[in-house]
Design a protein around this motif. Structure first.
Motif, PDB file in Angstrom:
ATOM      1  N   TRP A 117       3.259  16.373   8.765  1.00 27.96           N
ATOM      2  CA  TRP A 117       4.523  16.326   9.928  1.00 27.96           C
ATOM      3  C   TRP A 117       4.106  15.719  11.121  1.00 27.96           C
ATOM      4  N   LEU A 118       4.718  14.629  11.785  1.00 28.49           N
ATOM      5  CA  LEU A 118       4.266  14.105  12.962  1.00 28.49           C
ATOM      6  C   LEU A 118       5.429  13.906  13.811  1.00 28.49           C
ATOM      7  N   PRO A 119       5.053  13.887  15.030  1.00 27.34           N
ATOM      8  CA  PRO A 119       6.162  13.450  16.042  1.00 27.34           C
ATOM      9  C   PRO A 119       6.534  11.945  15.852  1.00 27.34           C
ATOM     10  N   PRO A 120       7.551  11.665  16.261  1.00 30.81           N
ATOM     11  CA  PRO A 120       7.806  10.193  16.034  1.00 30.81           C
ATOM     12  C   PRO A 120       7.085   9.258  16.865  1.00 30.81           C
ATOM     13  N   SER A 121       6.441   9.762  18.108  1.00 29.80           N
ATOM     14  CA  SER A 121       5.408   8.842  18.759  1.00 29.80           C
ATOM     15  C   SER A 121       4.293   8.433  17.855  1.00 29.80           C
ATOM     16  N   ALA A 122       3.803   9.330  16.758  1.00 28.55           N
ATOM     17  CA  ALA A 122       2.694   9.157  16.186  1.00 28.55           C
ATOM     18  C   ALA A 122       2.905   8.329  14.889  1.00 28.55           C
ATOM     19  N   LEU A 123       3.976   8.106  14.387  1.00 32.27           N
ATOM     20  CA  LEU A 123       4.523   7.272  13.299  1.00 32.27           C
ATOM     21  C   LEU A 123       3.893   5.789  13.066  1.00 32.27           C
ATOM     22  N   ALA A 124       3.738   5.218  14.128  1.00 33.75           N
ATOM     23  CA  ALA A 124       3.264   3.881  14.140  1.00 33.75           C
ATOM     24  C   ALA A 124       1.816   3.644  13.765  1.00 33.75           C
ATOM     25  N   ALA A 125       1.133   4.764  13.913  1.00 30.32           N
ATOM     26  CA  ALA A 125      -0.427   4.646  13.756  1.00 30.32           C
ATOM     27  C   ALA A 125      -0.771   4.606  12.293  1.00 30.32           C
ATOM     28  N   LEU A 126       0.257   5.238  11.594  1.00 27.19           N
ATOM     29  CA  LEU A 126       0.077   5.124   9.998  1.00 27.19           C
ATOM     30  C   LEU A 126       0.087   3.899   9.519  1.00 27.19           C
ATOM     31  N   PRO A 127      -0.743   3.490   8.083  1.00 26.83           N
ATOM     32  CA  PRO A 127      -0.435   2.278   7.413  1.00 26.83           C
ATOM     33  C   PRO A 127       0.682   2.771   6.403  1.00 26.83           C
ATOM     34  N   TRP A 128       1.849   1.920   6.915  1.00 27.12           N
ATOM     35  CA  TRP A 128       3.063   2.051   6.197  1.00 27.12           C
ATOM     36  C   TRP A 128       3.127   0.921   5.045  1.00 27.12           C
ATOM     37  N   VAL A 129       3.924   1.343   4.124  1.00 25.16           N
ATOM     38  CA  VAL A 129       4.098   0.459   3.098  1.00 25.16           C
ATOM     39  C   VAL A 129       5.318  -0.533   3.872  1.00 25.16           C
ATOM     40  N   ALA A 130       5.345  -1.853   3.730  1.00 27.18           N
ATOM     41  CA  ALA A 130       5.630  -2.814   4.604  1.00 27.18           C
ATOM     42  C   ALA A 130       7.275  -2.604   5.049  1.00 27.18           C
ATOM     43  N   ALA A 131       8.081  -2.327   3.994  1.00 28.25           N
ATOM     44  CA  ALA A 131       9.386  -2.121   4.257  1.00 28.25           C
ATOM     45  C   ALA A 131      10.009  -0.734   4.931  1.00 28.25           C
ATOM     46  N   ASP A 132       8.929   0.336   4.998  1.00 29.70           N
ATOM     47  CA  ASP A 132       9.022   1.503   5.609  1.00 29.70           C
ATOM     48  C   ASP A 132       8.474   0.985   7.216  1.00 29.70           C
ATOM     49  N   GLU A 133       7.803   0.103   7.358  1.00 23.89           N
ATOM     50  CA  GLU A 133       7.471  -0.037   8.798  1.00 23.89           C
ATOM     51  C   GLU A 133       8.814  -0.264   9.444  1.00 23.89           C
ATOM     52  N   GLU A 134       9.573  -1.083   8.783  1.00 26.08           N
ATOM     53  CA  GLU A 134      10.984  -1.431   9.685  1.00 26.08           C
ATOM     54  C   GLU A 134      11.751  -0.338   9.805  1.00 26.08           C
ATOM     55  N   MET A 135      11.639   0.996   8.990  1.00 26.47           N
ATOM     56  CA  MET A 135      12.311   2.154   9.218  1.00 26.47           C
ATOM     57  C   MET A 135      11.508   2.904  10.659  1.00 26.47           C
ATOM     58  N   VAL A 136      10.342   2.856  10.666  1.00 24.93           N
ATOM     59  CA  VAL A 136       9.603   3.518  11.614  1.00 24.93           C
ATOM     60  C   VAL A 136      10.199   2.889  13.026  1.00 24.93           C
ATOM     61  N   LYS A 137      10.376   1.530  13.040  1.00 26.81           N
ATOM     62  CA  LYS A 137      10.855   0.634  14.260  1.00 26.81           C
ATOM     63  C   LYS A 137      12.229   1.184  14.610  1.00 26.81           C
ATOM     64  N   ALA A 138      12.949   1.308  13.537  1.00 28.79           N
ATOM     65  CA  ALA A 138      14.533   1.885  13.564  1.00 28.79           C
ATOM     66  C   ALA A 138      14.617   3.205  14.347  1.00 28.79           C
ATOM     67  N   LEU A 139      13.601   3.936  13.730  1.00 27.16           N
ATOM     68  CA  LEU A 139      13.786   5.332  14.344  1.00 27.16           C
ATOM     69  C   LEU A 139      13.029   5.441  15.641  1.00 27.16           C
ATOM     70  N   SER A 140      12.276   4.602  16.210  1.00 26.88           N
ATOM     71  CA  SER A 140      11.848   4.522  17.576  1.00 26.88           C
ATOM     72  C   SER A 140      12.861   4.024  18.238  1.00 26.88           C
ATOM     73  N   GLN A 141      13.708   3.118  17.875  1.00 27.34           N
ATOM     74  CA  GLN A 141      14.875   2.446  18.835  1.00 27.34           C
ATOM     75  C   GLN A 141      15.702   3.722  18.945  1.00 27.34           C
ATOM     76  N   LYS A 142      15.924   4.360  17.698  1.00 24.56           N
ATOM     77  CA  LYS A 142      17.222   5.305  17.691  1.00 24.56           C
ATOM     78  C   LYS A 142      16.859   6.163  18.624  1.00 24.56           C
ATOM     79  N   LEU A 143      15.712   6.940  18.837  1.00 29.39           N
ATOM     80  CA  LEU A 143      15.198   7.914  19.610  1.00 29.39           C
ATOM     81  C   LEU A 143      15.216   7.479  20.924  1.00 29.39           C
ATOM     82  N   GLN A 144      14.915   6.129  21.270  1.00 30.63           N
ATOM     83  CA  GLN A 144      15.150   5.589  22.684  1.00 30.63           C
ATOM     84  C   GLN A 144      16.174   5.451  23.329  1.00 30.63           C
ATOM     85  N   ASP A 145      17.291   5.443  22.369  1.00 32.31           N
ATOM     86  CA  ASP A 145      18.466   5.228  22.798  1.00 32.31           C
ATOM     87  C   ASP A 145      19.509   6.427  22.995  1.00 32.31           C
ATOM     88  N   GLN A 146      18.644   7.568  22.655  1.00 32.97           N
ATOM     89  CA  GLN A 146      19.201   8.807  22.690  1.00 32.97           C
ATOM     90  C   GLN A 146      19.011   9.443  24.192  1.00 32.97           C
TER      91      GLN A 146
END
Length: 146
Positions: A117-146
């Motif tokens: 269980w990680l805070p959104p700010s720590a997600l990018a540090a993990l080695p994600w499967v490639a497609a899920d990397e895109e979801m990490v980016k989308a989540l970061s963007q969504k949180l910035q927009d809020q």
């Protein structure tokens, strides 16, 4: 005259899949795959989910997959993002939804090697499967927009 038959290229399998971005208490559930038959997905991190079966909506598939993989019930919220991704051996159309646990954080790891269980700010540090990397980016963007 001899006819030449050209071997037709074998089409890669394509899958429609869903992923649950499970958020609770400001933290996101990250799941680590074990060893798979593909080196580019082995031991990588992902959001839990799976294939959509015929006749299922993405939301129904998510609830079923999370129950099967983790014995966890989730509330499926808004669609976070979608991505088409081509791996060397298959391609996927991945849709991710924001979800929350219905009965707390408890679950059973049936298909994964580890979780965090990680805070959104720590997600990018993990080695994600490639497609899920895109979801990490989308989540970061969504949180910035809020």
């Amino acid at each position: 005259m001899k006819e030449l038959y050209m071997r037709q290229p074998v089409a890669k399998p394509h899958y429609n899949v869903v992923a649950a971005v499970i958020v609770d208490g400001g933290e996101v559930l990250c799941m680590q795959r074990g060893e798979t038959r593909y080196p580019y997905t082995s031991w990588r991190w992902e959001f839990p989910g799976g294939k959509i079966e015929r006749g299922e909506t993405p939301e129904e598939a998510l609830r079923r997959e999370i129950r099967e993989e983790m014995n966890m019930s989730v509330r499926v919220g808004e669609r976070l993002a979608g991505v088409e991704y081509e791996y060397p051996d298959f391609s996927i159309c991945l849709e991710a939804y924001l979800c929350s646990p219905e009965e707390g954080r408890g679950f059973v790891m049936r298909e994964h090697a580890a979780f965090r269980w990680l805070p959104p700010s720590a997600l990018a540090a993990l080695p994600w499967v490639a497609a899920d990397e895109e979801m990490v980016k989308a989540l970061s963007q969504k949180l910035q927009d809020q």
